[in-house]
Design a protein around this motif. Structure first.
Motif, short mmCIF file in Angstrom:
data_model
loop_
_atom_site.label_atom_id
_atom_site.label_comp_id
_atom_site.label_asym_id
_atom_site.label_seq_id
_atom_site.Cartn_x
_atom_site.Cartn_y
_atom_site.Cartn_z
N LEU A 197 -98.70 -54.49 88.46
CA LEU A 197 -97.50 -54.59 87.62
C LEU A 197 -97.92 -54.36 86.17
O LEU A 197 -98.61 -55.19 85.57
CB LEU A 197 -96.88 -55.98 87.76
N PRO A 198 -97.52 -53.23 85.57
CA PRO A 198 -97.87 -52.98 84.16
C PRO A 198 -96.94 -53.74 83.22
O PRO A 198 -95.75 -53.93 83.51
CB PRO A 198 -97.69 -51.47 84.02
N PHE A 199 -97.49 -54.19 82.13
CA PHE A 199 -96.74 -54.96 81.14
C PHE A 199 -97.23 -54.55 79.76
O PHE A 199 -98.43 -54.59 79.49
CB PHE A 199 -96.96 -56.46 81.39
N VAL A 200 -96.33 -54.14 78.88
CA VAL A 200 -96.72 -53.67 77.54
C VAL A 200 -96.40 -54.74 76.51
O VAL A 200 -95.26 -55.21 76.41
CB VAL A 200 -95.99 -52.36 77.18
N PHE A 201 -97.41 -55.12 75.76
CA PHE A 201 -97.27 -56.08 74.65
C PHE A 201 -97.32 -55.28 73.35
O PHE A 201 -98.30 -54.60 73.08
CB PHE A 201 -98.41 -57.10 74.69
N TYR A 202 -96.26 -55.36 72.54
CA TYR A 202 -96.17 -54.53 71.33
C TYR A 202 -95.78 -55.39 70.14
O TYR A 202 -94.83 -56.18 70.21
CB TYR A 202 -95.14 -53.43 71.53
N HIS A 203 -96.51 -55.23 69.02
CA HIS A 203 -96.14 -55.98 67.81
C HIS A 203 -96.20 -55.09 66.58
O HIS A 203 -96.39 -55.57 65.46
CB HIS A 203 -97.03 -57.22 67.65
N PHE B 122 -92.27 -45.34 88.04
CA PHE B 122 -92.40 -46.79 87.96
C PHE B 122 -91.86 -47.23 86.61
O PHE B 122 -91.82 -46.47 85.64
CB PHE B 122 -93.86 -47.24 88.13
N ARG B 123 -91.42 -48.48 86.56
CA ARG B 123 -90.92 -49.06 85.31
C ARG B 123 -91.93 -50.08 84.80
O ARG B 123 -92.72 -50.63 85.57
CB ARG B 123 -89.57 -49.72 85.53
N PHE B 124 -91.89 -50.32 83.50
CA PHE B 124 -92.81 -51.31 82.91
C PHE B 124 -92.05 -52.13 81.87
O PHE B 124 -91.39 -51.60 80.99
CB PHE B 124 -94.02 -50.62 82.28
N PRO B 125 -92.10 -53.47 82.00
CA PRO B 125 -91.46 -54.32 80.98
C PRO B 125 -92.23 -54.23 79.67
O PRO B 125 -93.45 -54.08 79.65
CB PRO B 125 -91.55 -55.72 81.59
N VAL B 126 -91.50 -54.33 78.57
CA VAL B 126 -92.08 -54.24 77.23
C VAL B 126 -91.73 -55.51 76.45
O VAL B 126 -90.56 -55.89 76.36
CB VAL B 126 -91.58 -53.01 76.47
N LEU B 127 -92.74 -56.16 75.91
CA LEU B 127 -92.52 -57.28 74.99
C LEU B 127 -92.67 -56.76 73.57
O LEU B 127 -93.78 -56.47 73.12
CB LEU B 127 -93.53 -58.40 75.25
N ASP B 128 -91.56 -56.58 72.87
CA ASP B 128 -91.56 -56.15 71.47
C ASP B 128 -91.31 -57.39 70.63
O ASP B 128 -90.19 -57.89 70.54
CB ASP B 128 -90.47 -55.11 71.25
N LEU B 129 -92.37 -57.92 70.00
CA LEU B 129 -92.23 -59.16 69.24
C LEU B 129 -91.20 -59.04 68.13
O LEU B 129 -90.54 -60.03 67.78
CB LEU B 129 -93.58 -59.55 68.63
N GLY B 130 -91.03 -57.84 67.58
CA GLY B 130 -90.09 -57.66 66.49
C GLY B 130 -88.65 -57.90 66.88
O GLY B 130 -87.80 -58.19 66.02
N LYS B 131 -88.32 -57.78 68.15
CA LYS B 131 -86.95 -57.97 68.62
C LYS B 131 -86.63 -59.42 68.96
O LYS B 131 -85.47 -59.75 69.24
CB LYS B 131 -86.69 -57.09 69.85
N ILE B 132 -87.64 -60.27 68.98
CA ILE B 132 -87.44 -61.65 69.41
C ILE B 132 -87.27 -62.55 68.18
O ILE B 132 -88.12 -62.55 67.29
CB ILE B 132 -88.64 -62.15 70.24
N PRO B 133 -86.17 -63.31 68.09
CA PRO B 133 -86.02 -64.26 66.97
C PRO B 133 -87.20 -65.22 66.94
O PRO B 133 -87.71 -65.64 67.98
CB PRO B 133 -84.71 -64.97 67.29
N ASP B 134 -87.62 -65.60 65.76
CA ASP B 134 -88.80 -66.44 65.62
C ASP B 134 -88.76 -67.70 66.48
O ASP B 134 -89.76 -68.01 67.16
CB ASP B 134 -89.00 -66.82 64.14
N PRO B 135 -87.65 -68.45 66.51
CA PRO B 135 -87.65 -69.69 67.31
C PRO B 135 -87.82 -69.45 68.81
O PRO B 135 -88.14 -70.39 69.54
CB PRO B 135 -86.29 -70.32 67.00
N GLN B 136 -87.58 -68.22 69.26
CA GLN B 136 -87.63 -67.93 70.69
C GLN B 136 -88.92 -67.23 71.12
O GLN B 136 -89.02 -66.76 72.25
CB GLN B 136 -86.43 -67.07 71.07
N LEU B 137 -89.91 -67.18 70.26
CA LEU B 137 -91.14 -66.48 70.61
C LEU B 137 -91.83 -67.11 71.81
O LEU B 137 -92.36 -66.42 72.66
CB LEU B 137 -92.09 -66.46 69.40
N SER B 138 -91.84 -68.44 71.88
CA SER B 138 -92.43 -69.13 73.03
C SER B 138 -92.05 -70.59 72.99
O SER B 138 -91.85 -71.18 71.91
CB SER B 138 -93.96 -68.99 73.03
#
Length: 352
Positions: A122-128, A156-172
């Motif tokens: 399962l590929p997963f892309v982490f992008y910041h 195949f599809r791959f999920p992308v985590l783009d930190l810039g699109k996530i509001p700060d309180p919801q990062l983790s």
């Protein structure tokens, strides 16, 4: 497959260090992988597989991490995390993922020659990066083919985590992971770094054990933070450890902006040595002893700092080096210290 030893970018080192902790790696993957994937993962933490599959020429902006995981029904699968740091995206991420997944399977086949079915990857892309991620999240977007052919072609599809699109309180939801992701999100956004200083201090206050690695990362990547800002952050989060932390920075000379921090720690070492010398002189009750103590303390402080820099730069030092450094006068020590960052060998540092 290549090893991790040549990774040079601070983002790579920072995120790989984060992912080396099973609990934080598990939290990141469970929070950001699709729910259809997460619900089949067992409670066991992911097992890191050593090495990297990224081409050497791409390591300026790409790094990776491979995890082996168990599913709830006992199957073994791989989660391949490709970490993208570049802001100017080239759009070929799907092709890179395909190549690296093939390399993973080739290696797995060597270790399992009697296989009957291949493991899932399962590929997963982490992008910041600073630019918004707009690349399609499937391989087929790179293929020039008739639409009616698509059911018969590889995709195949791959999920992308783009930190810039996530509001700060919801990062983790995890306090330690949150502060690391917050730091990474703004590492490529220099124009917003000063604005999030208070938020960063608050997050570090909730995870003070992350202060030292975060501070190392800030020194290397937060170009808007000057030494006063960095010192303020450390002072407000752990005031009782500010002196210890500065000593740690002396041992771990930071690449990129290390001359600034070297000067800070050198000044502190000098001041500490001067204070020790003053105390020694006062105990002797003689003005001459006080002055000599100040000078001796200053020299010893600079000598100790230089030896820490040399140890960090060249690892184990020959036995004669400490004696040579402690016998040198302050001007000579300063000349050697200025050479450390650019010298390729100890001989270049101590050349006449």
């Amino acid at each position: 497959m290549s090893t991790d030893s040549n990774i040079s970018q601070p983002h790579d080192r920072f995120l790989k260090e984060l992912l080396s902790h099973p609990e934080q790696a598990a939290t990141l993957l469970r929070e950001r992988l699709p729910e259809a994937v997460v619900r089949f993962l067992s409670a066991d933490p992911p097992e890191s597989v050593p090495g990297s599959f990224v081409d050497r020429r791409l390591r300026e902006h790409l790094s990776d991490r491979l995890f082996k995981v168990k599913t709830i029904d006992g199957r073994t699968a791989f989660l391949y995390v490709l970490i993208e740091h570049k802001s100017a995206l080239d759009g070929k991420i799907g092709w890179q993922l395909l190549r690296y997944m093939v390399e993973i399977l080739k290696q797995w086949e060597k270790e399992n020659p009697d296989w009957k079915r291949l493991p899932a990857i399962l590929p997963f892309v982490f992008y910041h990066g600073a630019a918004e991620w707009k690349i399609p999240d499937e391989f087929m977007a790179l293929v020039d083919a008739e639409e009616s052919w698509q059911p018969y072609l590889l995709n195949f599809r791959f999920p992308v985590l783009d930190l810039g699109k996530i509001p700060d309180p919801q990062l983790s939801g995890d306090r330690r992971l949150y502060v690391r992701l917050l730091a990474m999100k703004y590492a490529t956004r220099s124009g917003q770094q000063l604005a999030i200083k208070e938020l960063l201090i608050e997050a570090l206050g909730n995870a003070p054990e992350e202060l030292l690695p975060i501070m190392h990362y800030l020194v290397q990547t937060y170009t808007s933070y000057r030494k006063e800002t960095l010192r303020e952050i450390a002072q407000r989060v752990r005031p009782e450890e500010i002196d210890t932390m500065m000593s740690q920075f002396a041992r771990d000379i930071i690449e990129g902006r290390d001359t600034e921090w070297r000067d800070i720690v050198r000044q502190e070492a000098m001041q500490q040595g001067m204070q020790q010398g003053m105390q020694q002189g006062m105990q002797q009750g003689m003005q001459q002893g006080m002055q000599q103590g100040m000078q001796q303390g200053k020299r010893e402080g600079e000598a100790a700092l230089l030896l820490r820099m040399l140890s960090r730069r060249f690892q184990t030092l020959p036995d004669h080096i400490p004696y040579r450094v402690y016998e040198a006068d302050p001007n000579t020590i300063e000349i050697w210290a200025d050479r450390v960052l650019d010298a390729k060998s100890l001989d270049e540092v101590f050349s006449e």
